[in-house]
Structures are given as C-alpha cells and as structure tokens.
Design a protein around this motif. Structure first.
Motif, PDB file in Angstrom:
ATOM      1  N   ALA A  70       0.860  -1.194   0.000  1.00 35.16           N
ATOM      2  CA  ALA A  70       0.000   0.000   0.000  1.00 35.16           C
ATOM      3  C   ALA A  70       0.890   1.236   0.000  1.00 35.16           C
ATOM      4  N   GLY A  71       0.754   2.047  -1.033  1.00 34.20           N
ATOM      5  CA  GLY A  71       1.582   3.251  -1.117  1.00 34.20           C
ATOM      6  C   GLY A  71       1.138   4.342  -0.170  1.00 34.20           C
ATOM      7  N   LEU A  72      -0.144   4.351   0.203  1.00 34.76           N
ATOM      8  CA  LEU A  72      -0.676   5.346   1.130  1.00 34.76           C
ATOM      9  C   LEU A  72      -1.775   4.705   1.963  1.00 34.76           C
ATOM     10  N   LEU A  73      -1.632   4.767   3.276  1.00 34.68           N
ATOM     11  CA  LEU A  73      -2.647   4.259   4.195  1.00 34.68           C
ATOM     12  C   LEU A  73      -3.512   5.405   4.697  1.00 34.68           C
ATOM     13  N   ALA A  74      -4.698   5.066   5.185  1.00 31.86           N
ATOM     14  CA  ALA A  74      -5.631   6.095   5.646  1.00 31.86           C
ATOM     15  C   ALA A  74      -6.349   5.643   6.908  1.00 31.86           C
ATOM     16  N   THR A  75      -6.707   6.609   7.738  1.00 31.17           N
ATOM     17  CA  THR A  75      -7.476   6.358   8.957  1.00 31.17           C
ATOM     18  C   THR A  75      -8.949   6.129   8.619  1.00 31.17           C
ATOM     19  N   GLU A  76      -9.715   5.837   9.640  1.00 34.41           N
ATOM     20  CA  GLU A  76     -11.163   5.933   9.510  1.00 34.41           C
ATOM     21  C   GLU A  76     -11.517   7.412   9.308  1.00 34.41           C
ATOM     22  N   MET A  77     -12.719   7.681   8.784  1.00 32.81           N
ATOM     23  CA  MET A  77     -13.094   9.079   8.616  1.00 32.81           C
ATOM     24  C   MET A  77     -13.417   9.693   9.978  1.00 32.81           C
ATOM     25  N   VAL A  78     -12.944  10.919  10.168  1.00 36.01           N
ATOM     26  CA  VAL A  78     -13.059  11.617  11.447  1.00 36.01           C
ATOM     27  C   VAL A  78     -14.138  12.696  11.350  1.00 36.01           C
ATOM     28  N   ASN A  79     -15.048  12.682  12.282  1.00 37.38           N
ATOM     29  CA  ASN A  79     -16.096  13.699  12.364  1.00 37.38           C
ATOM     30  C   ASN A  79     -15.462  15.007  12.830  1.00 37.38           C
ATOM     31  N   ALA A  80     -15.367  15.988  11.945  1.00 38.37           N
ATOM     32  CA  ALA A  80     -14.679  17.242  12.277  1.00 38.37           C
ATOM     33  C   ALA A  80     -15.367  17.971  13.422  1.00 38.37           C
ATOM     34  N   ARG A  81     -16.681  17.975  13.415  1.00 35.97           N
ATOM     35  CA  ARG A  81     -17.411  18.669  14.481  1.00 35.97           C
ATOM     36  C   ARG A  81     -17.178  17.991  15.832  1.00 35.97           C
ATOM     37  N   GLY A  82     -17.139  16.663  15.814  1.00 37.00           N
ATOM     38  CA  GLY A  82     -16.860  15.929  17.036  1.00 37.00           C
ATOM     39  C   GLY A  82     -15.455  16.180  17.548  1.00 37.00           C
ATOM     40  N   PHE A  83     -14.515  16.318  16.629  1.00 35.49           N
ATOM     41  CA  PHE A  83     -13.133  16.623  17.008  1.00 35.49           C
ATOM     42  C   PHE A  83     -13.074  17.967  17.735  1.00 35.49           C
ATOM     43  N   ILE A  84     -13.748  18.964  17.181  1.00 32.69           N
ATOM     44  CA  ILE A  84     -13.756  20.300  17.789  1.00 32.69           C
ATOM     45  C   ILE A  84     -14.394  20.252  19.167  1.00 32.69           C
ATOM     46  N   TRP A  85     -15.482  19.505  19.299  1.00 31.34           N
ATOM     47  CA  TRP A  85     -16.161  19.403  20.599  1.00 31.34           C
ATOM     48  C   TRP A  85     -15.248  18.763  21.634  1.00 31.34           C
ATOM     49  N   MET A  86     -14.596  17.674  21.256  1.00 33.23           N
ATOM     50  CA  MET A  86     -13.689  16.999  22.190  1.00 33.23           C
ATOM     51  C   MET A  86     -12.543  17.921  22.608  1.00 33.23           C
ATOM     52  N   ASP A  87     -12.044  18.676  21.652  1.00 33.16           N
ATOM     53  CA  ASP A  87     -10.948  19.590  21.945  1.00 33.16           C
ATOM     54  C   ASP A  87     -11.399  20.673  22.919  1.00 33.16           C
ATOM     55  N   ARG A  88     -12.611  21.188  22.710  1.00 35.65           N
ATOM     56  CA  ARG A  88     -13.140  22.244  23.561  1.00 35.65           C
ATOM     57  C   ARG A  88     -13.393  21.733  24.978  1.00 35.65           C
ATOM     58  N   GLU A  89     -13.838  20.477  25.075  1.00 35.06           N
ATOM     59  CA  GLU A  89     -14.144  19.889  26.371  1.00 35.06           C
ATOM     60  C   GLU A  89     -12.923  19.266  27.038  1.00 35.06           C
TER      61      GLU A  89
END
Length: 366
Positions: A70-89
């Motif tokens: 595999a020349g490029l691996l990828a994560t699961e898709m990340v919920n951007a809004r959820g990321f911001i909420w977790m960061d804020r909390e």
C-alpha cells in the motif's frame, strides 16, 4: 511490528504451482504504471488503502503496513465537528486518531462535515500538530447518519459549489500539506454529475480526486462503474484520478490500470478480510509472482495478533466487541465461515474469543 505478522508477510511465494495466483503476469500485457503524485507527496506503488469507518484503525493499518504494497494508508473518517467538541471539552481526541501521531508516514486522515470553517480548523490541526501526509475530505459516504442527518458526505454532491467552497478553505488552512477529495459518481443513476464535480474539485485546489464507481443511492449494491470513472480523466488538467470499487484481486488491480484511465487505485472492503491484498497487487503490477494467501493456520495467527493490538488500546471487554466484525471478515469465503460467524458475534471476553477461534475458525483440509 508484531513478529507473527511480519513472519507471515515475509513468506516467499510458493514455487511449482500452476495456480494463476502465483504466476507472474506477461510483461507484454502489463500496464505502464508510474508513482502517483499528490502535491509533493510521491505514492509508490500507486495503490491506496481506503478509509473505512469502524475498520481502518491503527491495528488494521499495522497489519497492512507489515505486508506492504500500500503506497498510502488512511485512517477511519473523522467527524470534524466531534473533534472540535472533544478539543473544547478537553477530552481525548477521537479514537479514530489512535496511533496517528507516532506511526510511519505517509498517512492520510479523512475528515467529514459540511462547514468549511470547521473542516479547515481540523485540517489545520492535523497538518501542523499531527503532521499527517494528506488531509482527505469525504464527499462519498452514503450512510443516512452522515447524509440526511448531517448533510455531509455524498449529500454534498447535490451542491457542488459548496464542495468547492469547502475544499478552497481547507486547502488554505492545510498548506503545504495536500488536500484530496473522495466522492461518488453522483446522487443517483439519473443524477450523475461527476464531471462537473471533478472540475470543481480541481479548480478549488485539491491535489487528487478519488471516485468510487457507484452513486450514493447505490450504497454498495451492484457493480462499480469503471467505465464511468474512466470518462473523468480527460476533464482533469493537473491532478491525478484514483479509481475505487470492487477491487478484490490482484488481477483486477492490474486490469484497472490497463483498461481504465486512472493514475491510482484504492482498495476498500476486500482488504478487510485480505490485508495482504495490497502486497499481492503490488507484486502483480511489477510482473512478479503473486504471493499466495496465508494458510488458514497463518490466518488464525494473524487474527489473534489483530485481537491483541485492539485490546492493547481498548481493553479486553471493548476489544472483544470490536473484534467481532474483524473476525467475520477474516472468515469470509472460507468453508465453515457461517458457523464461525454465528459463534464469534457473541463474544464478550478474550477467553470466549480464543475458544471460538479454536473450535470454529476454519481449518485447512489435509
């Protein structure tokens, strides 16, 4: 890298077999395949591992990386809004970023939402804090929770101009890290607008476009339309086209490059039960003998190692629940797979997992 996985991954192809699985392709019919360039990133071989929600976590990526191909691996898709909420909390960042900070590169992280500013903020964090290789934006997920409830993923195919606005904003926030887009042919078979979408994606500054050869309405039914994917390339002036859909053998990967007008391919669901598929496809593209599938005994060993990696992160109880679906993937297509699935979907502890594997995972017939 776990020793058990590495030993299986490094196993040499069997010799003296007539099976096409270990026979090299005729060099005269091999396509000319060059490394894929996504911005300044060189992806070689041009075979990408697809981001898949609930599956392509750090444990799975470790296994794929051990096999290679595999020349490029990828994560699961990340919920951007959820990321911001977790960061804020001040909560821990999403489980879908497990391992991202420290694992080898290149690595892509896929994000989703419908708000340009939210996506840009998360893209910037991924670029400057996590130092990922690629930020990919999901415009292809057809799942109702993402589309109808969040008006994201493939829902945005209804408003290509909005897609362009999102890409422009994320590209600006992530510079110089390349930003890519993954999408589908259109909302439905009577609303295929991928040519317009492709031109908007390129015009907005994306560094590559991946197209799954189904519409949002198709979900995962029927066959991917590679003939429609191939019509996109003449409309792109500077960015590569990556095709995705139904690539479940090394031969199909070679055929995709030979017949369809793509610069790279992305392997998705087939790799969940065959993480060695990337290795096989890469060998085929080089005209080398295709490494054989692991034996059932080796596959059992690999599955146990996968379980260990998951439990290291999530603990035994949650790890057992998460492993149910992975175990089903490993057994798919094997004799006795139905009986194994019936038992493994109920496991709740490591002891139960090992007991089910010992009793019900298919064994080689001597």
């Amino acid at each position: 890298m776990p020793n058990g996985i590495t030993a299986i991954a490094n196993r040499k192809p069997l010799s003296g077999l007539a099976s096409s699985d270990t026979t090299p392709f005729d060099a005269a019919v091999l396509p000319i395949v060059t490394p894929l360039r996504i911005g300044d990133l060189v992806v070689d071989p041009p075979i990408l591992q697809a981001p898949m929600a609930g599956y392509t976590n750090y444990a799975f990526r470790q296994i794929v990386r051990a096999y290679g191909g595999a020349g490029l691996l990828a994560t699961e898709m990340v919920n951007a809004r959820g990321f911001i909420w977790m960061d804020r909390e001040q909560a821990e960042h999403p489980d879908r970023l497990w391992g991202v900070a420290d694992e080898p590169r290149p690595l892509a992280v896929q994000i989703w939402d419908n708000d340009p500013e939210t996506l840009a903020a998360v893209g910037a964090r991924l670029t400057h804090e996590y130092k990922v290789s690629v930020v990919d934006i999901n415009f292809g997920c057809p799942v109702r929770q993402v589309t109808e409830k969040a008006h994201s993923g493939s829902y945005l195919l209804r408003t290509p101009d909005r897609m362009g606005q999102i890409i422009e904003r994320v590209v600006a926030a992530c510079h110089p890290t390349p930003v890519t887009a993954k999408t589908r042919l259109g909302c439905s078979r009577d609303k295929i607008n991928i040519i317009d979408v492709a031109q908007i994606v390129e015009g907005a500054g994306a560094a590559a476009l991946t197209v799954h050869g189904r519409t949002a309405a198709d979900m995962f039914r029927g066959q991917a339309s590679w003939d429609l994917i191939s019509t996109i390339k003449p409309h792109l002036k500077r960015i590569p086209l990556i095709g995705n859909g139904d690539l479940d053998t090394a031969e199909k990967v070679v055929e995709a490059f030979r017949r369809w007008n793509v610069d790279g391919v992305m392997i998705a669901r087939a790799s969940l039960g065959k993480p060695w598929l990337f290795q096989q496809a890469a060998a085929a593209l080089r005209g080398e003998p295709i490494p054989p599938d692991p034996t059932l005994e080796e596959e059992r060993e690999l599955m146990v190692e996968h379980f260990r990696l998951v439990c290291e992160r999530f603990g035994e109880e949650r790890g057992a629940v998460l492993m149910r679906k992975f175990a089903c993937c490993y057994a798919q297509g094997r004799p006795g797979a139905r009986e194994f699935r019936k038992h493994v979907v109920g496991i709740e502890t490591a002891a139960e997992f090992f007991d089910v594997v010992e009793q019900w995972f298919p064994r080689s017939v001597v």
